[in-house]
Design a protein around this motif. Structure first.
Motif, PDB file in Angstrom:
ATOM      1  N   UNK A  39      -3.968  16.105   5.070  1.00 51.40           N
ATOM      2  CA  UNK A  39      -4.262  14.717   5.432  1.00 51.40           C
ATOM      3  C   UNK A  39      -4.546  13.828   4.222  1.00 51.40           C
ATOM      4  N   UNK A  40      -4.271  14.300   2.997  1.00 49.03           N
ATOM      5  CA  UNK A  40      -4.555  13.498   1.805  1.00 49.03           C
ATOM      6  C   UNK A  40      -3.729  12.211   1.805  1.00 49.03           C
ATOM      7  N   UNK A  41      -2.456  12.309   2.151  1.00 51.53           N
ATOM      8  CA  UNK A  41      -1.610  11.112   2.161  1.00 51.53           C
ATOM      9  C   UNK A  41      -2.093  10.111   3.202  1.00 51.53           C
ATOM     10  N   UNK A  42      -2.502  10.615   4.358  1.00 54.94           N
ATOM     11  CA  UNK A  42      -2.976   9.735   5.426  1.00 54.94           C
ATOM     12  C   UNK A  42      -4.224   8.959   4.984  1.00 54.94           C
ATOM     13  N   UNK A  96      -6.265  14.149  -7.103  1.00 55.48           N
ATOM     14  CA  UNK A  96      -5.078  14.951  -6.843  1.00 55.48           C
ATOM     15  C   UNK A  96      -4.903  16.049  -7.871  1.00 55.48           C
ATOM     16  N   UNK A  97      -5.187  15.743  -9.143  1.00 51.05           N
ATOM     17  CA  UNK A  97      -5.124  16.760 -10.193  1.00 51.05           C
ATOM     18  C   UNK A  97      -6.193  17.817  -9.987  1.00 51.05           C
ATOM     19  N   UNK A  98      -7.375  17.373  -9.609  1.00 53.06           N
ATOM     20  CA  UNK A  98      -8.518  18.273  -9.486  1.00 53.06           C
ATOM     21  C   UNK A  98      -8.395  19.196  -8.288  1.00 53.06           C
ATOM     22  N   UNK A  99      -7.994  18.643  -7.166  1.00 51.68           N
ATOM     23  CA  UNK A  99      -8.018  19.394  -5.909  1.00 51.68           C
ATOM     24  C   UNK A  99      -6.670  19.953  -5.474  1.00 51.68           C
ATOM     25  N   UNK A 100      -5.592  19.445  -6.046  1.00 53.57           N
ATOM     26  CA  UNK A 100      -4.282  19.873  -5.600  1.00 53.57           C
ATOM     27  C   UNK A 100      -3.954  19.286  -4.236  1.00 53.57           C
ATOM     28  N   UNK A 127       0.834  -1.211   0.000  1.00 57.00           N
ATOM     29  CA  UNK A 127       0.000   0.000   0.000  1.00 57.00           C
ATOM     30  C   UNK A 127       0.861   1.250   0.000  1.00 57.00           C
ATOM     31  N   UNK A 128       1.934   1.221   0.769  1.00 59.34           N
ATOM     32  CA  UNK A 128       2.824   2.392   0.817  1.00 59.34           C
ATOM     33  C   UNK A 128       3.522   2.597  -0.533  1.00 59.34           C
ATOM     34  N   UNK A 129       3.891   1.512  -1.187  1.00 66.55           N
ATOM     35  CA  UNK A 129       4.494   1.626  -2.520  1.00 66.55           C
ATOM     36  C   UNK A 129       3.512   2.249  -3.505  1.00 66.55           C
ATOM     37  N   UNK A 130       2.243   1.825  -3.425  1.00 67.71           N
ATOM     38  CA  UNK A 130       1.224   2.385  -4.310  1.00 67.71           C
ATOM     39  C   UNK A 130       1.024   3.871  -4.025  1.00 67.71           C
ATOM     40  N   UNK A 131       1.013   4.241  -2.756  1.00 66.64           N
ATOM     41  CA  UNK A 131       0.846   5.644  -2.404  1.00 66.64           C
ATOM     42  C   UNK A 131       2.033   6.475  -2.894  1.00 66.64           C
ATOM     43  N   UNK A 132       3.236   5.947  -2.736  1.00 63.65           N
ATOM     44  CA  UNK A 132       4.426   6.658  -3.208  1.00 63.65           C
ATOM     45  C   UNK A 132       4.383   6.838  -4.723  1.00 63.65           C
ATOM     46  N   UNK A 133       3.869   5.834  -5.426  1.00 65.41           N
ATOM     47  CA  UNK A 133       3.729   5.928  -6.881  1.00 65.41           C
ATOM     48  C   UNK A 133       2.770   7.054  -7.255  1.00 65.41           C
ATOM     49  N   UNK A 134       1.622   7.103  -6.600  1.00 65.53           N
ATOM     50  CA  UNK A 134       0.631   8.146  -6.893  1.00 65.53           C
ATOM     51  C   UNK A 134       1.202   9.523  -6.584  1.00 65.53           C
ATOM     52  N   UNK A 135       1.844   9.644  -5.450  1.00 65.37           N
ATOM     53  CA  UNK A 135       2.407  10.934  -5.052  1.00 65.37           C
ATOM     54  C   UNK A 135       3.494  11.378  -6.029  1.00 65.37           C
ATOM     55  N   UNK A 136       4.309  10.433  -6.481  1.00 62.77           N
ATOM     56  CA  UNK A 136       5.346  10.740  -7.474  1.00 62.77           C
ATOM     57  C   UNK A 136       4.719  11.211  -8.775  1.00 62.77           C
ATOM     58  N   UNK A 137       3.656  10.537  -9.193  1.00 63.42           N
ATOM     59  CA  UNK A 137       2.951  10.929 -10.408  1.00 63.42           C
ATOM     60  C   UNK A 137       2.453  12.375 -10.312  1.00 63.42           C
ATOM     61  N   UNK A 138       1.845  12.701  -9.185  1.00 64.30           N
ATOM     62  CA  UNK A 138       1.255  14.034  -9.020  1.00 64.30           C
ATOM     63  C   UNK A 138       2.311  15.127  -8.879  1.00 64.30           C
ATOM     64  N   UNK A 172       1.832  16.885 -15.831  1.00 64.05           N
ATOM     65  CA  UNK A 172       1.461  17.133 -17.221  1.00 64.05           C
ATOM     66  C   UNK A 172       1.080  15.842 -17.934  1.00 64.05           C
ATOM     67  N   UNK A 173       1.829  14.786 -17.664  1.00 67.01           N
ATOM     68  CA  UNK A 173       1.534  13.506 -18.311  1.00 67.01           C
ATOM     69  C   UNK A 173       0.170  12.976 -17.865  1.00 67.01           C
ATOM     70  N   UNK A 174      -0.157  13.163 -16.581  1.00 64.25           N
ATOM     71  CA  UNK A 174      -1.457  12.720 -16.091  1.00 64.25           C
ATOM     72  C   UNK A 174      -2.591  13.527 -16.721  1.00 64.25           C
ATOM     73  N   UNK A 175      -2.384  14.829 -16.860  1.00 63.96           N
ATOM     74  CA  UNK A 175      -3.389  15.669 -17.509  1.00 63.96           C
ATOM     75  C   UNK A 175      -3.623  15.183 -18.940  1.00 63.96           C
ATOM     76  N   UNK A 176      -2.529  14.913 -19.650  1.00 68.07           N
ATOM     77  CA  UNK A 176      -2.644  14.415 -21.023  1.00 68.07           C
ATOM     78  C   UNK A 176      -3.384  13.090 -21.063  1.00 68.07           C
ATOM     79  N   UNK A 177      -3.065  12.205 -20.139  1.00 65.67           N
ATOM     80  CA  UNK A 177      -3.706  10.892 -20.099  1.00 65.67           C
ATOM     81  C   UNK A 177      -5.217  11.024 -19.920  1.00 65.67           C
ATOM     82  N   UNK A 178      -5.646  11.834 -18.964  1.00 66.16           N
ATOM     83  CA  UNK A 178      -7.075  12.000 -18.720  1.00 66.16           C
ATOM     84  C   UNK A 178      -7.751  12.722 -19.886  1.00 66.16           C
TER      85      UNK A 178
END
Length: 243
Positions: free
Chosen positions: A218-221, A210-214, A131-142, A147-153
């Motif tokens: 407590x988002x990470x928690x 994360x893209x929408x709200x910035x 779970x922590x690895x997945x969270x770190x991945x999401x946080x790294x993406x954001x 820009x890549x995530x914006x393009x993807x969506x």
């Protein structure tokens, strides 16, 4: 727990996707012309990220790329070809990035599995670490690939009305889905494909929020709590008392 993700697995799948991408526009015949074609595709992507798909026009792309208008129409006979190749390039690059990520993840995963003796406590620890690895991945993406995530969506939405993009969107989704499925199989999921669909759905939602709200307090928690709960369910580990 002695199964492994081989190069034919998650990383190999991503590499195969990168190698299978097909471009629609005119092919470049010389190195210099390939560089110009690349400038045009990069410029189109910047416009997509900044202004949206509808802003991609030959004249706007030529101005953004600082090339003659005739160059964009030479390589791409219409806007559909230009948009398709712009996203094809994104998928190719994203697949190459994911291939490297899965290869690096495999190393970490072997270290984690070596410490797992199959006890309930060890399964709970493994679930929380995944779970922590997945969270770190999401946080790294954001943080580093916004820009890549914006393009993807953006392209994912455009594929709803542009069938030419649908296969590319599907191929791109398979990179994360199949990689996650094989990853979950290794850590002990009994239904890895189904569990991967749930996990990737959670990840995509978290990325979008994360893209929408910035950044949010407590988002990470909250993110970690959701992912830990899901992974404990997947691995049959005991839930925390306050879950």
């Amino acid at each position: 727990m002695n199964r492994t993700i081989t190069q034919k697995g998650a990383a190999g799948l991503a590499t195969a996707v990168a190698q299978s991408v097909q471009y629609q526009g005119r092919k470049a015949s010389r190195q210099g012309s390939e560089q110009r074609r690349q400038q045009i595709l990069d410029a189109a992507m910047r416009i997509v990220i900044r202004d949206g798909v509808r802003a991609v026009r030959h004249r706007a792309v030529a101005a953004e790329a600082a090339v003659p208008l005739s160059a964009t129409t030479y390589y791409f006979k219409d806007i559909d070809d230009l948009l398709t190749d712009t996203f094809a390039q994104y998928v190719e690059r994203s697949a190459a990035y994911m291939a490297r990520l899965w290869a690096n993840t495999e190393v970490v995963l072997h270290e984690m599995l070596a410490r797992n003796d199959g006890s309930p406590e060890a399964r709970a620890w493994l679930a929380d670490e995944v779970a922590r690895m997945a969270m770190d991945y999401i946080r790294h993406q954001l943080l580093t690939r916004r820009d890549q995530l914006v393009a993807e969506h953006t392209f994912r939405h455009e594929a709803l009305i542009n069938p030419r993009l649908a296969s590319l969107v599907s191929a791109h989704q398979q990179i994360l889905l199949q990689g996650s499925s094989q990853f979950l199989e290794v850590v002990g999921s009994k239904q890895p494909h189904l569990d991967a669909q749930v996990l990737t759905g959670i990840i995509c939602r978290m990325e979008y929020q994360g893209l929408l709200n910035g950044p949010q307090p407590h988002a990470d928690e909250e993110m970690l709590a959701i992912l830990s709960r899901q992974m404990r369910l997947v691995l049959g580990a005991a839930q925390p008392i306050d879950a």
